[in-house]
Motif scaffolding. Structure first.
Motif, PDB file in Angstrom:
ATOM      1  N   THR A  37      -9.553  60.108  67.388  1.00  0.00           N
ATOM      2  CA  THR A  37      -9.099  61.467  67.093  1.00  0.00           C
ATOM      3  C   THR A  37      -8.724  61.588  65.622  1.00  0.00           C
ATOM      4  OG1 THR A  37      -8.286  61.771  69.341  1.00  0.00           O
ATOM      5  CG2 THR A  37      -7.364  63.215  67.653  1.00  0.00           C
ATOM      6  N   ALA A  38      -9.089  62.710  65.012  1.00  0.00           N
ATOM      7  CA  ALA A  38      -8.825  62.930  63.589  1.00  0.00           C
ATOM      8  C   ALA A  38      -7.329  62.927  63.316  1.00  0.00           C
ATOM      9  CB  ALA A  38      -9.446  64.248  63.137  1.00  0.00           C
ATOM     10  N   ASP A  39      -6.890  62.059  62.421  1.00  0.00           N
ATOM     11  CA  ASP A  39      -5.486  61.952  62.038  1.00  0.00           C
ATOM     12  C   ASP A  39      -5.353  62.424  60.593  1.00  0.00           C
ATOM     13  OD1 ASP A  39      -3.294  60.115  60.594  1.00  0.00           O
ATOM     14  OD2 ASP A  39      -2.699  60.434  62.694  1.00  0.00           O
ATOM     15  N   THR A  40      -4.572  63.486  60.374  1.00  0.00           N
ATOM     16  CA  THR A  40      -4.503  64.099  59.040  1.00  0.00           C
ATOM     17  C   THR A  40      -3.904  63.154  58.005  1.00  0.00           C
ATOM     18  OG1 THR A  40      -2.419  65.150  59.724  1.00  0.00           O
ATOM     19  CG2 THR A  40      -4.428  66.461  59.872  1.00  0.00           C
ATOM     20  N   SER A  41      -2.897  62.365  58.399  1.00  0.00           N
ATOM     21  CA  SER A  41      -2.295  61.422  57.450  1.00  0.00           C
ATOM     22  C   SER A  41      -3.315  60.375  57.006  1.00  0.00           C
ATOM     23  CB  SER A  41      -1.083  60.727  58.084  1.00  0.00           C
ATOM     24  OG  SER A  41      -0.075  61.669  58.388  1.00  0.00           O
ATOM     25  N   GLU A  42      -4.079  59.869  57.973  1.00  0.00           N
ATOM     26  CA  GLU A  42      -5.079  58.852  57.669  1.00  0.00           C
ATOM     27  C   GLU A  42      -6.177  59.410  56.769  1.00  0.00           C
ATOM     28  OE1 GLU A  42      -8.338  56.145  60.141  1.00  0.00           O
ATOM     29  OE2 GLU A  42      -6.582  56.956  61.173  1.00  0.00           O
ATOM     30  N   ILE A  43      -6.631  60.633  57.079  1.00  0.00           N
ATOM     31  CA  ILE A  43      -7.705  61.237  56.279  1.00  0.00           C
ATOM     32  C   ILE A  43      -7.212  61.577  54.881  1.00  0.00           C
ATOM     33  CG2 ILE A  43      -9.221  63.244  56.089  1.00  0.00           C
ATOM     34  CD1 ILE A  43      -9.406  63.216  59.157  1.00  0.00           C
ATOM     35  N   ALA A  44      -5.976  62.104  54.783  1.00  0.00           N
ATOM     36  CA  ALA A  44      -5.415  62.422  53.466  1.00  0.00           C
ATOM     37  C   ALA A  44      -5.289  61.160  52.613  1.00  0.00           C
ATOM     38  CB  ALA A  44      -4.056  63.094  53.625  1.00  0.00           C
ATOM     39  N   LYS A  45      -4.928  60.044  53.233  1.00  0.00           N
ATOM     40  CA  LYS A  45      -4.812  58.779  52.500  1.00  0.00           C
ATOM     41  C   LYS A  45      -6.180  58.314  51.993  1.00  0.00           C
ATOM     42  CE  LYS A  45      -2.925  54.086  52.788  1.00  0.00           C
ATOM     43  NZ  LYS A  45      -4.080  53.479  52.116  1.00  0.00           N
ATOM     44  N   VAL A  54      -8.681  60.214  51.230  1.00  0.00           N
ATOM     45  CA  VAL A  54      -9.053  61.067  50.106  1.00  0.00           C
ATOM     46  C   VAL A  54      -8.277  60.644  48.859  1.00  0.00           C
ATOM     47  CG1 VAL A  54      -9.106  63.429  49.225  1.00  0.00           C
ATOM     48  CG2 VAL A  54      -9.611  62.991  51.633  1.00  0.00           C
ATOM     49  N   LYS A  55      -6.983  60.357  49.033  1.00  0.00           N
ATOM     50  CA  LYS A  55      -6.160  59.937  47.904  1.00  0.00           C
ATOM     51  C   LYS A  55      -6.672  58.625  47.312  1.00  0.00           C
ATOM     52  CE  LYS A  55      -1.481  58.590  46.583  1.00  0.00           C
ATOM     53  NZ  LYS A  55      -0.112  58.293  47.046  1.00  0.00           N
ATOM     54  N   ASP A  56      -6.995  57.684  48.189  1.00  0.00           N
ATOM     55  CA  ASP A  56      -7.495  56.391  47.718  1.00  0.00           C
ATOM     56  C   ASP A  56      -8.812  56.542  46.956  1.00  0.00           C
ATOM     57  OD1 ASP A  56      -5.323  55.190  48.878  1.00  0.00           O
ATOM     58  OD2 ASP A  56      -6.392  54.472  50.653  1.00  0.00           O
ATOM     59  N   ALA A  57      -9.600  57.576  47.324  1.00  0.00           N
ATOM     60  CA  ALA A  57     -10.868  57.829  46.621  1.00  0.00           C
ATOM     61  C   ALA A  57     -10.649  58.561  45.307  1.00  0.00           C
ATOM     62  CB  ALA A  57     -11.802  58.649  47.515  1.00  0.00           C
ATOM     63  N   ASN A  58      -9.411  59.050  45.096  1.00  0.00           N
ATOM     64  CA  ASN A  58      -9.064  59.790  43.874  1.00  0.00           C
ATOM     65  C   ASN A  58      -9.961  61.017  43.687  1.00  0.00           C
ATOM     66  OD1 ASN A  58      -7.426  60.146  41.602  1.00  0.00           O
ATOM     67  ND2 ASN A  58      -8.911  59.156  40.253  1.00  0.00           N
TER      68      ASN A  58
END
Length: 482
Positions: A70-78, A80-84
């Motif tokens: 299931t899509a987890d917003t915290s995981e996805i946001a991280k 994206v952040k890690d990809a800068n």
């Protein structure tokens, strides 16, 4: 974060050498034949025209949709952040933002519309760009759903990418307009040019004085439906709607829908009753002469003389499909082509002469009579082009949401191409499992068993708006360097 709801976008022209063309043709000839779903070469132009290719060996690991996390917003946001990078949320509309409905113009209740508008306000609160919404139908439907002023303020795309309402960077807009006017027989409104007398598309452009250009792209009379268009439309309606089918005329696309009839047959105890008026008695006689014997007599049809005929749903569906096809052939004549003819079309056939094709979408309970231009689009190419238009993959990370995942009879569905494109660009694919209220209630096992390359899933379309709001909130907590 830029949020884009998306249907389809035109496949761009590729520069390839003659040697590569010959080699590609050799490989194509070895592949299993499926003319509506492979790569073809458009005559003397010698470049690949992607017509919903289906036999593609994806490198990703396909999993059952039910087993995808299931899509987890915290995981996805991280991620994206890690990809800068900035997340670019790209999404389908029907079955993803809203549930499927017999009338697509009535998909949002007052309560749902309020939730959608609240989502937009929340996105502004977190400094997130408003969504770009898309539909396979005409953009007129967004005016009916959201109101004219609100619809015009939203970026939107319709008719599989043949109709657009987009604000894009000035430099990207100029390149985009140049491509369409030179290759797709388009004409910029207010300018003189070689396509001004008989363009396939009209483009309006407005400088927004903020480094952005507003582009409005509209198809002109396509398919050769005009001047016979009104008679054609009337013939389809009078022959099919009395039997419970629905005809949706979008100009360059005419749909035959039977979802409403199917749902009625599933939900009604006893036979579904259809009463024909005197002017439709000929339909009664046609069906009587063609119906097969079957124990599944789910539908009772009566004529004006109160004579009754019991038929199965499958019998009536087959009759409707063949009637739709016969009327299309009668009115379009040589403009209606078969799948195997797609590969030999020239640019003039595609953008000037007007050709049509009937495409079967049985899984979605519809057949589509469409201009061949709509067959040159898939959502994977759209993801790539949209990321290019809004800054490129070095600064943007696509997050794609869609319900049309997996494949139907060996043919990949549109959203599956987008999942692959998102993955190729370092992005994320999210599949929506349940596409309407009925699927939420019945939880059909067929949806759970779909093989997909999606990285995550949402349980239903009802979770899309909360997911976007929460992702925007997480994004605001984890600012990304640009």
């Amino acid at each position: 974060m830029r949020v884009i709801a998306h249907g389809a976008f035109k496949h761009h022209k590729n520069d390839i050498s003659k040697a590569n063309v010959v080699q590609a043709k050799k490989k194509l000839n070895k592949a299993e034949s499926n003319p509506n779903n492979q790569t073809f070469f458009t005559g003397a132009n010698h470049y690949p025209l992607s017509l919903h290719p289906s036999k593609i060996a994806f490198k990703g690991v396909k999993r059952k949709l039910s087993t995808v996390p299931t899509a987890d917003t915290s995981e996805i946001a991280k991620k994206v952040k890690d990809a800068n990078k900035k997340p670019v949320l790209i999404s389908d509309f029907d079955g993803t933002f809203v549930g499927f409905a017999e009338d697509p113009n009535m998909v949002m209740s007052a309560e749902e519309l309020k939730k959608f508008n609240t989502m937009l306000d929340n996105l502004n609160q977190f400094s997130v760009d408003p969504p770009i919404l898309v539909t396979a139908g005409s953009l007129d439907r967004f005016e009916k759903i959201f109101g004219e002023e609100a619809a015009n303020s939203l970026n939107s795309m319709g008719l599989k990418g043949n109709q657009m309402n987009l604000s894009v960077p000035n430099d990207k807009a100029d390149k985009f307009i140049q491509e369409w006017t030179s290759e797709k027989n388009a004409h910029v409104v207010g300018e003189e040019g070689k396509n001004s007398n008989n363009p396939a598309y009209l483009i309006e452009k407005t400088d927004l004085d903020n480094g952005q250009t507003k582009i409005k792209l509209r198809p002109t009379d396509l398919l050769g439906f005009s001047p016979e268009k009104s008679n054609f439309d009337a013939k389809l309606r009078e022959s099919l709607e009395p039997l419970g089918f629905r005809i949706e005329n979008l100009g360059m696309i005419i749909n035959l829908h039977w979802r409403g009839l199917s749902n009625k047959c599933e939900d009604t105890q006893g036979p579904v009753k259809i009463q024909l008026s005197k002017e439709n008695d000929s339909l009664f006689n046609e069906i009587k002469s063609k119906a097969h014997s079957s124990e599944a007599k789910k539908i009772e049809i009566s004529n004006s003389k109160n004579e009754k005929l019991n038929v199965s749903f499958d019998d009536l569906l087959e009759f409707g499909k063949q009637k739709f096809k016969a009327i299309s052939e009668e009115h379009l004549d040589n403009k209606l082509i078969k799948k195997e003819q797609l590969g030999s079309l020239t640019n003039d056939d595609i953008y000037k002469n007007g050709k049509a094709i009937i495409v079967e979408h049985n899984a979605n309970k519809a057949w589509e009579l469409s201009d061949v231009k709509t067959q040159t689009y898939n959502k994977g190419e759209a993801v790539k082009q949209l990321i290019g238009l809004f800054g490129g993959k070095d600064s943007n990370l696509p997050v794609y949401l869609g319900d049309a995942v997996g494949e139907e009879k060996g043919v990949l569905k549109d959203d599956e191409f987008a999942m692959k494109a998102a993955s190729d660009l370092g992005g994320i694919g999210i599949g929506v499992m349940h596409r309407d209220v009925k699927e939420i209630k019945n939880n059909p096992p067929s949806r759970a068993d779909i093989n997909t390359e999606a990285d995550y899933k949402l349980s239903s379309f009802k979770e899309t708006i909360p997911f976007i709001e929460n992702l925007a909130k997480e994004y605001s907590k984890q600012p990304i360097a640009t």
